[in-house]
Scaffold this motif. Structure first.
Motif, short mmCIF file in Angstrom:
data_model
loop_
_atom_site.label_atom_id
_atom_site.label_comp_id
_atom_site.label_asym_id
_atom_site.label_seq_id
_atom_site.Cartn_x
_atom_site.Cartn_y
_atom_site.Cartn_z
N LEU A 169 21.29 -16.06 -30.97
CA LEU A 169 21.28 -17.08 -32.02
C LEU A 169 19.85 -17.48 -32.36
O LEU A 169 19.49 -17.65 -33.53
CB LEU A 169 22.07 -18.31 -31.55
N ARG A 170 19.02 -17.61 -31.32
CA ARG A 170 17.63 -18.01 -31.53
C ARG A 170 16.78 -17.53 -30.36
O ARG A 170 17.23 -17.54 -29.21
CB ARG A 170 17.52 -19.53 -31.65
N ILE A 171 15.56 -17.08 -30.66
CA ILE A 171 14.57 -16.76 -29.65
C ILE A 171 13.66 -17.97 -29.52
O ILE A 171 12.96 -18.34 -30.47
CB ILE A 171 13.73 -15.51 -30.01
N VAL A 172 13.68 -18.61 -28.38
CA VAL A 172 12.87 -19.81 -28.14
C VAL A 172 11.52 -19.36 -27.58
O VAL A 172 11.45 -18.84 -26.46
CB VAL A 172 13.57 -20.77 -27.15
N GLU A 173 10.46 -19.54 -28.35
CA GLU A 173 9.13 -19.08 -27.97
C GLU A 173 8.47 -20.09 -27.03
O GLU A 173 8.44 -21.29 -27.32
CB GLU A 173 8.26 -18.91 -29.21
N THR A 174 7.94 -19.59 -25.89
CA THR A 174 7.20 -20.43 -24.96
C THR A 174 5.98 -19.66 -24.45
O THR A 174 5.91 -18.44 -24.62
CB THR A 174 8.07 -20.87 -23.75
N PRO A 175 5.04 -20.33 -23.78
CA PRO A 175 3.83 -19.64 -23.30
C PRO A 175 4.07 -18.71 -22.12
O PRO A 175 3.37 -17.72 -21.96
CB PRO A 175 2.89 -20.78 -22.90
N ASP A 176 5.04 -19.02 -21.23
CA ASP A 176 5.23 -18.24 -20.02
C ASP A 176 6.62 -18.49 -19.44
O ASP A 176 7.41 -19.26 -20.01
CB ASP A 176 4.16 -18.59 -18.98
N SER A 177 6.91 -17.83 -18.32
CA SER A 177 8.25 -17.94 -17.73
C SER A 177 8.57 -19.34 -17.23
O SER A 177 9.72 -19.78 -17.31
CB SER A 177 8.40 -16.93 -16.58
N GLU A 178 7.58 -20.04 -16.71
CA GLU A 178 7.83 -21.41 -16.26
C GLU A 178 8.29 -22.27 -17.43
O GLU A 178 9.23 -23.06 -17.31
CB GLU A 178 6.57 -22.00 -15.62
N ALA A 179 7.60 -22.12 -18.56
CA ALA A 179 7.98 -22.90 -19.74
C ALA A 179 9.35 -22.46 -20.26
O ALA A 179 10.15 -23.29 -20.70
CB ALA A 179 6.93 -22.74 -20.83
N ALA A 180 9.64 -21.16 -20.19
CA ALA A 180 10.95 -20.67 -20.62
C ALA A 180 12.06 -21.27 -19.75
O ALA A 180 13.11 -21.70 -20.25
CB ALA A 180 10.99 -19.15 -20.56
N LEU A 181 11.83 -21.31 -18.44
CA LEU A 181 12.81 -21.91 -17.54
C LEU A 181 12.93 -23.41 -17.78
O LEU A 181 14.00 -23.99 -17.62
CB LEU A 181 12.41 -21.64 -16.09
N GLY A 182 11.83 -24.03 -18.18
CA GLY A 182 11.88 -25.44 -18.53
C GLY A 182 12.78 -25.70 -19.72
O GLY A 182 13.51 -26.71 -19.76
N GLU A 183 12.76 -24.79 -20.69
CA GLU A 183 13.66 -24.91 -21.84
C GLU A 183 15.11 -24.77 -21.41
O GLU A 183 16.00 -25.46 -21.91
CB GLU A 183 13.30 -23.86 -22.89
N LEU A 184 15.36 -23.87 -20.46
CA LEU A 184 16.71 -23.71 -19.93
C LEU A 184 17.15 -24.99 -19.21
O LEU A 184 18.27 -25.46 -19.40
CB LEU A 184 16.74 -22.53 -18.96
N ALA A 185 16.26 -25.56 -18.41
CA ALA A 185 16.59 -26.79 -17.69
C ALA A 185 16.87 -27.95 -18.63
O ALA A 185 17.75 -28.78 -18.37
CB ALA A 185 15.44 -27.16 -16.74
N ALA A 186 16.14 -27.99 -19.76
CA ALA A 186 16.29 -29.08 -20.72
C ALA A 186 17.48 -28.89 -21.66
O ALA A 186 17.75 -29.76 -22.49
CB ALA A 186 15.01 -29.22 -21.53
N GLY A 187 18.18 -27.76 -21.55
CA GLY A 187 19.32 -27.50 -22.42
C GLY A 187 18.94 -26.98 -23.79
O GLY A 187 19.79 -26.90 -24.68
N GLU A 188 17.66 -26.57 -23.95
CA GLU A 188 17.21 -26.03 -25.23
C GLU A 188 17.39 -24.52 -25.32
O GLU A 188 17.13 -23.93 -26.36
CB GLU A 188 15.73 -26.37 -25.44
N ALA A 189 17.84 -23.91 -24.23
CA ALA A 189 18.11 -22.48 -24.19
C ALA A 189 19.28 -22.24 -23.25
O ALA A 189 19.55 -23.05 -22.35
CB ALA A 189 16.88 -21.71 -23.75
N ASP A 190 19.97 -21.13 -23.46
CA ASP A 190 21.11 -20.75 -22.61
C ASP A 190 20.75 -19.67 -21.60
O ASP A 190 21.47 -19.44 -20.63
CB ASP A 190 22.26 -20.25 -23.49
N LEU A 191 19.63 -19.01 -21.85
CA LEU A 191 19.18 -17.88 -21.05
C LEU A 191 17.66 -17.89 -21.08
O LEU A 191 17.07 -18.25 -22.10
CB LEU A 191 19.72 -16.58 -21.66
#
Length: 301
Positions: A169-191
Motif C-alpha cells: 500500500l505504501r513504502i515508508v521511507e526511513t534513514p535506517d533499520s532502527e527507524a524502520a522498526l520505530g515506524e512499526l512500533a508506532a503503528g505507522e507500518a505493518d512490516l
C-alpha cells in the motif's frame, strides 16, 4: 623495547637477500580505506594498524585515505593501491569491474558470525505472518543504498515475484533499520526491514543488530515480533588484495591479520572496532552468492 626490537627485525628482514625478491617487487604496500571528511585524523588513528602490516611484511606500508568506495574501487582496479578495506557491495562492484582482486579476510562478531541476515518483521499479534499476507500493507524501509535496510529485502521480494511499489500500500521511507522498526512500533507500518547477526534473528544481544537498542530504550521488544522473511548469510565487508600481489605477501598478510586480535589488539581495534571477534580467512563463495542474490552479473571479458 618491543618497538625497538620490531624495528631491528624489520631492518634485518629488509637486508636479507632470501627475502628481498618479492619485497622488491612490492616496493611499498599501499592500503586504501574510507577516511570520510577528516583523512588526517583517520590516518593517525590507523597508525598502529599500518605499523603492524609493515612489521608483518617487512616492506614500507602507506595508507591511502579515500572519501568514497568508488574512489577505492578505482584505485585498486588501476593498481594505485594493492590492499583495500571494502564493504561487501564495494567488493562486488570491484569484482564486476575487473578480475583483479580477491577477498583475503573478513571480520567477525563476538559470536564469530561472518555476516548478518536481512529480515522482514511484523508484530506477532497482528495478521501478517507470510509475504502473501503483506499485500496492500505498509512496508517501512531504510535508505536506498542500505544493504541491510533495503537492498537485500527488495532482492528477496523480487525472488518471490513481488514488486514492492505495486505490492504494498505504501513504502515508508526511513534513514535506517532502527527507524524502520520505530515506524512499526508506532503503528505507522505493518512490516519493517531489520537485520541480525545472531543465530536467533530476534535476539537483543548487543552488537547483533538493531533490536538491542530499541529494546533497551523501551521502543520495541523483539518478543512482540515475528520474522516474515530472512535472507541467507550476507558477509561482512572484506579486506581485499590484488591478485598480482606476490603469494608470499598474501600469506604473510593472512597470518598477521588472523593473529592480529590476539597479538596486536590495538591495531585490530583501530581498523575493525565494531567487530570484536577477530579476522577469519574470507570465503569468496559468500560474496559470489551475495552477488547472485542481488542479481549483479560479473563482467564478462
Amino acid at each position: 623495547m618491543r618497538r625497538i626490537a620490531a624495528c631491528l627485525a624489520l631492518l634485518i628482514a629488509l637486508a636479507s637477500p632470501a627475502w628481498a625478491s618479492w619485497r622488491d617487487d612490492i616496493g611499498t604496500l599501499r592500503v586504501g580505506f574510507i577516511a570520510g571528511d577528516n583523512p588526517a585524523y583517520e590516518v593517525a588513528r590507523l597508525e598502529k594498524f599500518r605499523w603492524r602490516l609493515q612489521y608483518a611484511l617487512a616492506v614500507p606500508v602507506e595508507l591511502f585515505p579515500a572519501r568514497t568506495y568508488d574512489a577505492l574501487i578505482e584505485a585498486q582496479a588501476t593498481g594505485r593501491v594493492q590492499y583495500t578495506v571494502l564493504s561487501s557491495l564495494a567488493y562486488i562492484a570491484l569484482d564486476q569491474r575487473c578480475d583483479c582482486a580477491e577477498p583475503l579476510v573478513q571480520p567477525t562478531t563476538a559470536d564469530h558470525a561472518r555476516g548478518f541476515r536481512a529480515l522482514l518483521v511484523a508484530k506477532s499479534d497482528g495478521p501478517l505472518a507470510t509475504l502473501a499476507d503483506a499485500r496492500n500493507m505498509r512496508l517501512a524501509v531504510g535508505a536506498k543504498d542500505s544493504l541491510s535496510g533495503r537492498r537485500a529485502a527488495f532482492a528477496g521480494l523480487a525472488k518471490e515475484g513481488i514488486d514492492p511499489p505495486g505490492y504494498f500500500l505504501r513504502i515508508v521511507e526511513t534513514p535506517d533499520s532502527e527507524a524502520a522498526l520505530g515506524e512499526l512500533a508506532a503503528g505507522e507500518a505493518d512490516l519493517a526491514t531489520a537485520w541480525s547477526s545472531a543465530p536467533d534473528p530476534l535476539s537483543a544481544a548487543i552488537g547483533s543488530g538493531p533490536f538491542a537498542r530499541l529494546a533497551s530504550d523501551g521502543v520495541l521488544s523483539p518478543s512482540t515480533l515475528r520474522v516474515v522473511w530472512q535472507s541467507e548469510l550476507i558477509p561482512f565487508g572484506p579486506h581485499v588484495v590484488r591478485k598480482d600481489l606476490p603469494e608470499m605477501a598474501k600469506s604473510n598478510l593472512l597470518q598477521a591479520l588472523i593473529e592480529m586480535q590476539q597479538t596486536a589488539p590495538e591495531a585490530y581495534d583501530a581498523i575493525e572496532r565494531g567487530y570484536p571477534g577477530g579476522f577469519v580467512a574470507a570465503d569468496p563463495t559468500l560474496y559470489r552468492r551475495l552477488a547472485e542474490f542481488l542479481n549483479v552479473a560479473k563482467r564478462k571479458d
